[in-house]
Design an enzyme around this catalytic site. Sequence first.
Site, PDB file in Angstrom:
ATOM      1  N   GLU A  53     -12.369 -14.104  -2.124  1.00 27.80           N
ATOM      2  CA  GLU A  53     -11.949 -15.151  -3.059  1.00 27.80           C
ATOM      3  C   GLU A  53     -12.949 -16.311  -3.033  1.00 27.80           C
ATOM      4  OE1 GLU A  53     -10.700 -16.086  -5.583  1.00 27.80           O
ATOM      5  OE2 GLU A  53      -8.752 -17.085  -5.443  1.00 27.80           O
ATOM      6  N   ASP A  54     -13.053 -17.023  -4.145  1.00 24.67           N
ATOM      7  CA  ASP A  54     -13.999 -18.143  -4.202  1.00 24.67           C
ATOM      8  C   ASP A  54     -13.502 -19.365  -3.437  1.00 24.67           C
ATOM      9  OD1 ASP A  54     -11.967 -18.644  -6.051  1.00 24.67           O
ATOM     10  OD2 ASP A  54     -13.296 -19.066  -7.732  1.00 24.67           O
ATOM     11  N   LYS A  56     -12.360 -14.430 -11.942  1.00 19.97           N
ATOM     12  CA  LYS A  56     -13.769 -14.149 -12.101  1.00 19.97           C
ATOM     13  C   LYS A  56     -14.599 -14.856 -11.047  1.00 19.97           C
ATOM     14  CE  LYS A  56     -12.924 -14.248 -17.071  1.00 19.97           C
ATOM     15  NZ  LYS A  56     -12.809 -15.218 -18.160  1.00 19.97           N
ATOM     16  N   GLY A  57     -13.995 -15.854 -10.421  1.00 19.91           N
ATOM     17  CA  GLY A  57     -14.741 -16.798  -9.581  1.00 19.91           C
ATOM     18  C   GLY A  57     -15.474 -16.202  -8.393  1.00 19.91           C
ATOM     19  N   ASP A  77      -7.020 -23.511  -2.458  1.00 24.14           N
ATOM     20  CA  ASP A  77      -6.629 -24.911  -2.642  1.00 24.14           C
ATOM     21  C   ASP A  77      -5.173 -25.065  -2.169  1.00 24.14           C
ATOM     22  OD1 ASP A  77      -6.189 -27.491  -3.586  1.00 24.14           O
ATOM     23  OD2 ASP A  77      -6.328 -26.969  -5.700  1.00 24.14           O
ATOM     24  N   ARG A 123     -20.649 -21.330 -14.249  1.00 22.41           N
ATOM     25  CA  ARG A 123     -20.540 -20.304 -13.211  1.00 22.41           C
ATOM     26  C   ARG A 123     -21.915 -19.854 -12.717  1.00 22.41           C
ATOM     27  NH1 ARG A 123     -15.158 -18.453 -12.919  1.00 22.41           N
ATOM     28  NH2 ARG A 123     -14.027 -18.457 -14.884  1.00 22.41           N
ATOM     29  N   ASP A 181     -15.918 -22.024 -12.034  1.00 23.66           N
ATOM     30  CA  ASP A 181     -16.123 -22.654 -13.341  1.00 23.66           C
ATOM     31  C   ASP A 181     -15.566 -24.060 -13.414  1.00 23.66           C
ATOM     32  OD1 ASP A 181     -13.332 -21.746 -13.397  1.00 23.66           O
ATOM     33  OD2 ASP A 181     -13.417 -22.376 -15.488  1.00 23.66           O
TER      34      ASP A 181
HETATM   35  P1  IMP Z   1      -4.714 -22.256  -5.326  1.00 32.02           P
HETATM   36  O1  IMP Z   1      -3.795 -21.213  -5.893  1.00 32.02           O
HETATM   37  O2  IMP Z   1      -4.180 -23.639  -5.548  1.00 32.02           O
HETATM   38  O3  IMP Z   1      -5.069 -22.005  -3.871  1.00 32.02           O
HETATM   39  O4  IMP Z   1      -6.031 -22.224  -6.181  1.00 32.02           O
HETATM   40  C1  IMP Z   1      -6.971 -21.217  -6.054  1.00 32.02           C
HETATM   41  C2  IMP Z   1      -7.538 -20.814  -7.378  1.00 32.02           C
HETATM   42  O5  IMP Z   1      -7.704 -21.930  -8.236  1.00 32.02           O
HETATM   43  C3  IMP Z   1      -8.919 -20.211  -7.198  1.00 32.02           C
HETATM   44  O6  IMP Z   1      -8.841 -18.831  -7.391  1.00 32.02           O
HETATM   45  C4  IMP Z   1      -9.739 -20.851  -8.285  1.00 32.02           C
HETATM   46  O7  IMP Z   1      -9.764 -19.981  -9.390  1.00 32.02           O
HETATM   47  C5  IMP Z   1      -9.011 -22.074  -8.694  1.00 32.02           C
HETATM   48  N1  IMP Z   1      -9.576 -23.314  -8.119  1.00 32.02           N
HETATM   49  C6  IMP Z   1      -9.006 -24.120  -7.189  1.00 32.02           C
HETATM   50  N2  IMP Z   1      -9.775 -25.189  -6.916  1.00 32.02           N
HETATM   51  C7  IMP Z   1     -10.877 -25.043  -7.677  1.00 32.02           C
HETATM   52  C8  IMP Z   1     -12.081 -25.834  -7.821  1.00 32.02           C
HETATM   53  O8  IMP Z   1     -12.323 -26.892  -7.192  1.00 32.02           O
HETATM   54  N3  IMP Z   1     -12.998 -25.350  -8.692  1.00 32.02           N
HETATM   55  C9  IMP Z   1     -12.824 -24.198  -9.408  1.00 32.02           C
HETATM   56  N4  IMP Z   1     -11.719 -23.447  -9.298  1.00 32.02           N
HETATM   57  C10 IMP Z   1     -10.755 -23.863  -8.445  1.00 32.02           C
HETATM   58 MG    MG Z   2      -9.299 -17.922  -9.163  1.00 32.69          MG
END
Ligand code: IMP
Ligand code: MG
Length: 172
Positions: A95-96, A40-41, A99, A162, A156
């Site tokens: 994408e938001d 949803k981000g 990480d 949000r 979130d």
């Molecule tokens: P990744 O798979 O570790 O790259 O994480 C990415 C997903 O994790 C994003 O789509 C977000 O939904 C969530 N996410 C990662 N870091 C944050 C943060 O600091 N705040 C909110 N959501 C996060």
């Molecule tokens: Mg996400």
Amino acid sequence: MENIVEMISQRDLAGRVEELAKQLNADFEGQQVVFVCLLKGAVVFMADLMRHIKLDITTEYMEIASYSSNQSTGEIQLKKDIGVDIADKDVVVIEDIIDTGATLKFVDKHLMAKGPASIKYCVLLDNPVRRQEGCLNPHYTGFTIPNRYVFGYGLDHDGKYRQLPYIAALTV
Ligand code: IMP
Ligand code: MG
């Protein structure tokens, strides 16, 4: 309400989002593009971004579950797939935040299997510290941020905040 601190202002977000849109308008000039928003981000980011887009776009929505609370579970699940055929189409995934990179790696594998002409990744926030090996880097990035949990502007914190018009973090 917890103690929260503003990390990226509404004004800085608006300025950068417009710049990203200009870059996309230039890079995809004359092309049809499918924008895929990751729920949803990325909803708020895409809503603001697409209002500056002058290309011939259609919009799709896909939902991935990858996080429980503030900790990555390492488990990624497809909750909702896109609803159109993207074979031979140019796709931009919105994408938001990236990480570890595991989410976009999963999305890339899933969408590439549908045979698109191309896929580019447009991410508002990049937290590069915890990036895993073999993960892709986004083609378009709004802001690179320090390794902190952030929320607001679509993102979130335990399902909340949000609606904040800026990017925030908890005070330490
Ligand atoms: P990744 O798979 O570790 O790259 O994480 C990415 C997903 O994790 C994003 O789509 C977000 O939904 C969530 N996410 C990662 N870091 C944050 C943060 O600091 N705040 C909110 N959501 C996060
Ligand atoms: Mg996400």
